[in-house]
Write a protein that holds these residues in place. Structure first.
Motif, PDB file in Angstrom:
ATOM      1  N   MET A 138       0.837  -1.185   0.000  1.00 48.45           N
ATOM      2  CA  MET A 138       0.000   0.000   0.000  1.00 48.45           C
ATOM      3  C   MET A 138       0.880   1.246   0.000  1.00 48.45           C
ATOM      4  O   MET A 138       1.812   1.362   0.780  1.00 48.45           O
ATOM      5  CB  MET A 138      -0.884  -0.014   1.237  1.00 48.45           C
ATOM      6  N   ASN A 139       0.580   2.160  -0.887  1.00 50.53           N
ATOM      7  CA  ASN A 139       1.341   3.404  -0.970  1.00 50.53           C
ATOM      8  C   ASN A 139       0.684   4.479  -0.130  1.00 50.53           C
ATOM      9  O   ASN A 139      -0.542   4.564  -0.059  1.00 50.53           O
ATOM     10  CB  ASN A 139       1.416   3.884  -2.417  1.00 50.53           C
ATOM     11  N   ASP A 140       1.520   5.290   0.511  1.00 51.80           N
ATOM     12  CA  ASP A 140       1.006   6.422   1.270  1.00 51.80           C
ATOM     13  C   ASP A 140       0.468   7.463   0.303  1.00 51.80           C
ATOM     14  O   ASP A 140       1.005   7.650  -0.782  1.00 51.80           O
ATOM     15  CB  ASP A 140       2.122   7.070   2.089  1.00 51.80           C
ATOM     16  N   ARG A 141      -0.564   8.144   0.740  1.00 49.60           N
ATOM     17  CA  ARG A 141      -1.099   9.255  -0.036  1.00 49.60           C
ATOM     18  C   ARG A 141      -0.096  10.395   0.022  1.00 49.60           C
ATOM     19  O   ARG A 141       0.498  10.683   1.064  1.00 49.60           O
ATOM     20  CB  ARG A 141      -2.434   9.685   0.559  1.00 49.60           C
ATOM     21  N   LYS A 142       0.108  11.048  -1.098  1.00 47.73           N
ATOM     22  CA  LYS A 142       1.025  12.186  -1.162  1.00 47.73           C
ATOM     23  C   LYS A 142       0.328  13.443  -0.650  1.00 47.73           C
ATOM     24  O   LYS A 142      -0.852  13.658  -0.894  1.00 47.73           O
ATOM     25  CB  LYS A 142       1.478  12.431  -2.608  1.00 47.73           C
ATOM     26  N   VAL A 143       1.074  14.282   0.041  1.00 52.04           N
ATOM     27  CA  VAL A 143       0.549  15.576   0.478  1.00 52.04           C
ATOM     28  C   VAL A 143       0.590  16.515  -0.715  1.00 52.04           C
ATOM     29  O   VAL A 143       1.612  16.629  -1.392  1.00 52.04           O
ATOM     30  CB  VAL A 143       1.393  16.164   1.628  1.00 52.04           C
ATOM     31  N   THR A 144      -0.522  17.182  -0.966  1.00 46.51           N
ATOM     32  CA  THR A 144      -0.591  18.163  -2.042  1.00 46.51           C
ATOM     33  C   THR A 144      -0.696  19.556  -1.432  1.00 46.51           C
ATOM     34  O   THR A 144      -1.130  19.713  -0.285  1.00 46.51           O
ATOM     35  CB  THR A 144      -1.795  17.893  -2.959  1.00 46.51           C
ATOM     36  N   PRO A 145      -0.313  20.577  -2.186  1.00 48.84           N
ATOM     37  CA  PRO A 145      -0.372  21.940  -1.650  1.00 48.84           C
ATOM     38  C   PRO A 145      -1.752  22.354  -1.146  1.00 48.84           C
ATOM     39  O   PRO A 145      -1.852  23.118  -0.187  1.00 48.84           O
ATOM     40  CB  PRO A 145       0.070  22.810  -2.828  1.00 48.84           C
ATOM     41  N   ASP A 146      -2.824  21.818  -1.729  1.00 52.32           N
ATOM     42  CA  ASP A 146      -4.161  22.199  -1.262  1.00 52.32           C
ATOM     43  C   ASP A 146      -4.521  21.586   0.086  1.00 52.32           C
ATOM     44  O   ASP A 146      -5.410  22.079   0.776  1.00 52.32           O
ATOM     45  CB  ASP A 146      -5.224  21.860  -2.315  1.00 52.32           C
ATOM     46  N   MET A 147      -3.830  20.532   0.490  1.00 51.26           N
ATOM     47  CA  MET A 147      -4.058  19.910   1.798  1.00 51.26           C
ATOM     48  C   MET A 147      -3.370  20.672   2.926  1.00 51.26           C
ATOM     49  O   MET A 147      -3.838  20.645   4.068  1.00 51.26           O
ATOM     50  CB  MET A 147      -3.497  18.480   1.825  1.00 51.26           C
ATOM     51  N   VAL A 148      -2.277  21.291   2.619  1.00 52.15           N
ATOM     52  CA  VAL A 148      -1.396  21.870   3.638  1.00 52.15           C
ATOM     53  C   VAL A 148      -2.071  22.917   4.520  1.00 52.15           C
ATOM     54  O   VAL A 148      -1.948  22.849   5.750  1.00 52.15           O
ATOM     55  CB  VAL A 148      -0.105  22.402   2.989  1.00 52.15           C
ATOM     56  N   PRO A 149      -2.804  23.887   3.978  1.00 52.02           N
ATOM     57  CA  PRO A 149      -3.441  24.874   4.866  1.00 52.02           C
ATOM     58  C   PRO A 149      -4.391  24.233   5.873  1.00 52.02           C
ATOM     59  O   PRO A 149      -4.437  24.640   7.038  1.00 52.02           O
ATOM     60  CB  PRO A 149      -4.197  25.795   3.908  1.00 52.02           C
ATOM     61  N   VAL A 150      -5.121  23.213   5.434  1.00 51.35           N
ATOM     62  CA  VAL A 150      -6.061  22.527   6.324  1.00 51.35           C
ATOM     63  C   VAL A 150      -5.301  21.760   7.403  1.00 51.35           C
ATOM     64  O   VAL A 150      -5.659  21.811   8.583  1.00 51.35           O
ATOM     65  CB  VAL A 150      -6.983  21.590   5.507  1.00 51.35           C
ATOM     66  N   ILE A 151      -4.242  21.060   7.008  1.00 55.31           N
ATOM     67  CA  ILE A 151      -3.434  20.313   7.973  1.00 55.31           C
ATOM     68  C   ILE A 151      -2.866  21.259   9.030  1.00 55.31           C
ATOM     69  O   ILE A 151      -2.953  20.988  10.237  1.00 55.31           O
ATOM     70  CB  ILE A 151      -2.299  19.551   7.267  1.00 55.31           C
ATOM     71  N   LYS A 152      -2.310  22.370   8.593  1.00 49.35           N
ATOM     72  CA  LYS A 152      -1.699  23.317   9.539  1.00 49.35           C
ATOM     73  C   LYS A 152      -2.727  23.903  10.502  1.00 49.35           C
ATOM     74  O   LYS A 152      -2.478  23.994  11.707  1.00 49.35           O
ATOM     75  CB  LYS A 152      -0.968  24.421   8.777  1.00 49.35           C
ATOM     76  N   GLY A 202      -7.916  10.659   8.795  1.00 52.63           N
ATOM     77  CA  GLY A 202      -9.252  10.170   8.473  1.00 52.63           C
ATOM     78  C   GLY A 202      -9.940  11.035   7.434  1.00 52.63           C
ATOM     79  O   GLY A 202     -10.690  10.542   6.592  1.00 52.63           O
ATOM     80  N   TYR A 203      -9.670  12.318   7.487  1.00 55.96           N
ATOM     81  CA  TYR A 203     -10.237  13.244   6.501  1.00 55.96           C
ATOM     82  C   TYR A 203      -9.578  13.053   5.137  1.00 55.96           C
ATOM     83  O   TYR A 203     -10.233  13.193   4.103  1.00 55.96           O
ATOM     84  CB  TYR A 203     -10.069  14.688   6.984  1.00 55.96           C
ATOM     85  N   TYR A 204      -8.286  12.754   5.155  1.00 54.20           N
ATOM     86  CA  TYR A 204      -7.530  12.467   3.927  1.00 54.20           C
ATOM     87  C   TYR A 204      -7.132  10.992   3.957  1.00 54.20           C
ATOM     88  O   TYR A 204      -6.006  10.661   4.350  1.00 54.20           O
ATOM     89  CB  TYR A 204      -6.270  13.335   3.834  1.00 54.20           C
ATOM     90  N   PRO A 205      -8.032  10.079   3.590  1.00 56.92           N
ATOM     91  CA  PRO A 205      -7.735   8.645   3.676  1.00 56.92           C
ATOM     92  C   PRO A 205      -6.424   8.277   2.993  1.00 56.92           C
ATOM     93  O   PRO A 205      -6.138   8.735   1.884  1.00 56.92           O
ATOM     94  CB  PRO A 205      -8.917   7.988   2.968  1.00 56.92           C
ATOM     95  N   GLY A 206      -5.626   7.488   3.709  1.00 61.43           N
ATOM     96  CA  GLY A 206      -4.342   7.042   3.179  1.00 61.43           C
ATOM     97  C   GLY A 206      -3.185   7.966   3.502  1.00 61.43           C
ATOM     98  O   GLY A 206      -2.041   7.651   3.201  1.00 61.43           O
ATOM     99  N   LEU A 207      -3.472   9.108   4.124  1.00 63.27           N
ATOM    100  CA  LEU A 207      -2.401  10.042   4.478  1.00 63.27           C
ATOM    101  C   LEU A 207      -1.718   9.547   5.746  1.00 63.27           C
ATOM    102  O   LEU A 207      -2.344   9.377   6.795  1.00 63.27           O
ATOM    103  CB  LEU A 207      -2.946  11.450   4.693  1.00 63.27           C
ATOM    104  N   ASN A 208      -0.440   9.307   5.646  1.00 65.20           N
ATOM    105  CA  ASN A 208       0.383   8.788   6.720  1.00 65.20           C
ATOM    106  C   ASN A 208       0.649   9.882   7.760  1.00 65.20           C
ATOM    107  O   ASN A 208       0.843  11.046   7.402  1.00 65.20           O
ATOM    108  CB  ASN A 208       1.689   8.309   6.069  1.00 65.20           C
ATOM    109  N   PHE A 209       0.691   9.505   9.040  1.00 62.01           N
ATOM    110  CA  PHE A 209       1.003  10.465  10.109  1.00 62.01           C
ATOM    111  C   PHE A 209       2.333  11.165   9.854  1.00 62.01           C
ATOM    112  O   PHE A 209       2.521  12.319  10.206  1.00 62.01           O
ATOM    113  CB  PHE A 209       1.070   9.775  11.461  1.00 62.01           C
ATOM    114  N   GLY A 210       3.272  10.445   9.253  1.00 63.43           N
ATOM    115  CA  GLY A 210       4.582  11.021   8.950  1.00 63.43           C
ATOM    116  C   GLY A 210       4.514  12.180   7.983  1.00 63.43           C
ATOM    117  O   GLY A 210       5.289  13.133   8.084  1.00 63.43           O
ATOM    118  N   ARG A 211       3.570  12.119   7.046  1.00 56.76           N
ATOM    119  CA  ARG A 211       3.424  13.225   6.097  1.00 56.76           C
ATOM    120  C   ARG A 211       2.855  14.451   6.799  1.00 56.76           C
ATOM    121  O   ARG A 211       3.240  15.579   6.496  1.00 56.76           O
ATOM    122  CB  ARG A 211       2.529  12.834   4.919  1.00 56.76           C
TER     123      ARG A 211
END
Length: 69
Positions: free
Chosen positions: A1-15, A29-38
């Protein structure tokens, strides 16, 4: 299984979510497949440090009290 890549549009929400104390698990959970490390990479400035936090979370983002037990 590959981790989901972080995209620039995700970053403001994550921060903003982390600034508000929202757990990594809710963000992934909001971004399924996004690893905690990302998420950690974003918060440590290793990914997209130039992007500012959002001013508000998306309307469908899970918030404390919005999750039914």
């Amino acid at each position: 299984m590959n981790d989901r890549k972080v995209t620039p549009d995700m970053v403001p929400v994550i921060k903003l979510a982390r600034h508000l104390g929202i757990p990594y698990s809710w963000i992934s959970g909001y971004y399924p497949g996004l690893n905690f490390g990302r998420i950690a990479d974003v918060m440590a400035g290793r990914r997209f440090p130039e992007i500012k936090p959002a001013t508000e979370l998306p309307a469908d983002f899970p918030l404390p009290g919005s999750m039914a037990a």
